[in-house]
Scaffold this motif. Sequence first.
Motif, PDB file in Angstrom:
ATOM      1  N   LEU A 224       7.648   4.460  -7.815  1.00 65.04           N
ATOM      2  CA  LEU A 224       7.018   3.480  -7.222  1.00 65.04           C
ATOM      3  C   LEU A 224       7.757   2.015  -7.890  1.00 65.04           C
ATOM      4  O   LEU A 224       7.899   1.752  -8.920  1.00 65.04           O
ATOM      5  CB  LEU A 224       5.580   3.425  -7.600  1.00 65.04           C
ATOM      6  CG  LEU A 224       5.080   4.617  -7.118  1.00 65.04           C
ATOM      7  CD1 LEU A 224       3.514   4.353  -7.365  1.00 65.04           C
ATOM      8  CD2 LEU A 224       4.975   4.644  -5.664  1.00 65.04           C
TER       9      LEU A 224
ATOM     10  N   ASN B 125      -3.406   0.035  -2.735  1.00 64.25           N
ATOM     11  CA  ASN B 125      -2.156   0.946  -2.303  1.00 64.25           C
ATOM     12  C   ASN B 125      -1.911   1.889  -3.269  1.00 64.25           C
ATOM     13  O   ASN B 125      -1.588   3.090  -3.130  1.00 64.25           O
ATOM     14  CB  ASN B 125      -1.144  -0.054  -1.918  1.00 64.25           C
ATOM     15  CG  ASN B 125      -1.068  -0.487  -0.505  1.00 64.25           C
ATOM     16  OD1 ASN B 125      -1.716   0.024   0.563  1.00 64.25           O
ATOM     17  ND2 ASN B 125      -0.447  -1.590  -0.345  1.00 64.25           N
TER      18      ASN B 125
ATOM     19  N   ILE C 293      -1.914   6.053  -2.935  1.00 66.53           N
ATOM     20  CA  ILE C 293      -0.676   6.550  -3.147  1.00 66.53           C
ATOM     21  C   ILE C 293      -0.701   7.807  -4.243  1.00 66.53           C
ATOM     22  O   ILE C 293      -0.298   8.751  -4.037  1.00 66.53           O
ATOM     23  CB  ILE C 293       0.538   5.756  -3.609  1.00 66.53           C
ATOM     24  CG1 ILE C 293       0.902   4.646  -2.338  1.00 66.53           C
ATOM     25  CG2 ILE C 293       1.656   6.407  -4.258  1.00 66.53           C
ATOM     26  CD1 ILE C 293       1.740   3.410  -2.629  1.00 66.53           C
TER      27      ILE C 293
ATOM     28  N   THR D  82      -2.783  10.488  -2.561  1.00 63.31           N
ATOM     29  CA  THR D  82      -1.925  11.220  -1.455  1.00 63.31           C
ATOM     30  C   THR D  82      -0.921  12.012  -2.114  1.00 63.31           C
ATOM     31  O   THR D  82      -0.665  13.055  -1.787  1.00 63.31           O
ATOM     32  CB  THR D  82      -1.271  10.118  -0.662  1.00 63.31           C
ATOM     33  OG1 THR D  82      -2.186   9.320  -0.031  1.00 63.31           O
ATOM     34  CG2 THR D  82      -0.791  10.969   0.478  1.00 63.31           C
TER      35      THR D  82
ATOM     36  N   ILE E 172       9.492   4.446  -3.150  1.00 68.56           N
ATOM     37  CA  ILE E 172       8.727   3.594  -2.101  1.00 68.56           C
ATOM     38  C   ILE E 172       8.505   1.963  -2.735  1.00 68.56           C
ATOM     39  O   ILE E 172       8.105   2.009  -4.163  1.00 68.56           O
ATOM     40  CB  ILE E 172       7.021   3.823  -2.171  1.00 68.56           C
ATOM     41  CG1 ILE E 172       7.115   5.359  -1.539  1.00 68.56           C
ATOM     42  CG2 ILE E 172       6.357   2.978  -1.289  1.00 68.56           C
ATOM     43  CD1 ILE E 172       7.610   5.533  -0.113  1.00 68.56           C
TER      44      ILE E 172
ATOM     45  N   ALA F 147       1.227   2.431   1.336  1.00 68.82           N
ATOM     46  CA  ALA F 147       0.468   3.838   1.331  1.00 68.82           C
ATOM     47  C   ALA F 147       0.538   4.701   2.321  1.00 68.82           C
ATOM     48  O   ALA F 147       0.875   5.809   2.181  1.00 68.82           O
ATOM     49  CB  ALA F 147      -0.697   3.520   1.044  1.00 68.82           C
TER      50      ALA F 147
ATOM     51  N   SER G 261       4.354   6.153   2.413  1.00 65.06           N
ATOM     52  CA  SER G 261       4.643   7.083   1.467  1.00 65.06           C
ATOM     53  C   SER G 261       4.091   8.412   1.798  1.00 65.06           C
ATOM     54  O   SER G 261       4.383   9.386   1.518  1.00 65.06           O
ATOM     55  CB  SER G 261       3.999   6.620  -0.008  1.00 65.06           C
ATOM     56  OG  SER G 261       2.587   6.710   0.055  1.00 65.06           O
TER      57      SER G 261
END
Length: 265
Positions: free
Chosen positions: A123, A131, A135, A138, A217, A250, A253
Amino acid sequence: MSIMITAKDNDKIKYTKSLLKTKNRNKESKFIIEGYRILTLAIECSADLDYVFINEEFEKKEEHENFLNILREKNINTYKTTNKIFEDLVDTESTQGILGVVKFKFKNMEENLTDKNRFVLILDRIQDPGNMGTIIRTADAAGVDAIIALKGCVDIYNPKVIRSTMGSIFDMNVIHTDQEEALRVLKLKNFDIVSSYLDTNNYYNTVEYNYKTALVIGNEANGINEELVSKSDVLVKIPIYGKAESLNAAISSAILMYEIKKYLV
């Protein structure tokens, strides 16, 4: 049995409130989690729970009796305070009346990125707490082995980030380091650096990903920094069919993580 505190200038109250600030969280290596569900997850995940605060209403509810018994069985110090003082300890308007203080350790690359790790998320200056939390959540769902948060990212122990992770903060291996060290170790361990980048002809679903992949990302407004772009092995993009310039970090990604995961199972 909980210890009652009614003075707002009590040292434990002041100490807990200080953890709402990043500099104090970093200094003390502790952060606040708020809400019944995330406290339950913290205990299930054996998080290093230092102590718990509840308000007067929380203890009165019958459905919380079992949870309070668990705290007692685990010898976790529990403090009770007034509803008004409790509200000053959290940054939400509607509180569930319970918070916990958790100890953490900053992780380095050498010790926390193992040879078994095959899927890493990098990141670059992610700034929005929502976000960042989404992330992390996820990445947990997509089976990412580790997240590398480069310098310039929002504090992952920010209360808004913690809430957005929905408990995944306890499951994910999050490493803090700078870009140079991250690239050095990842290259040493034979990772391909795959960056999400608009100015490329490679669509994300037309690329075959390496068995060891580090997905980058970038910042919500400015994307990935140019030095990191130049050192990437592959640049990929997600097609935009409508008039929007780009996707939320987000969301991007999530699409990319699940695509890459197909090659690593």
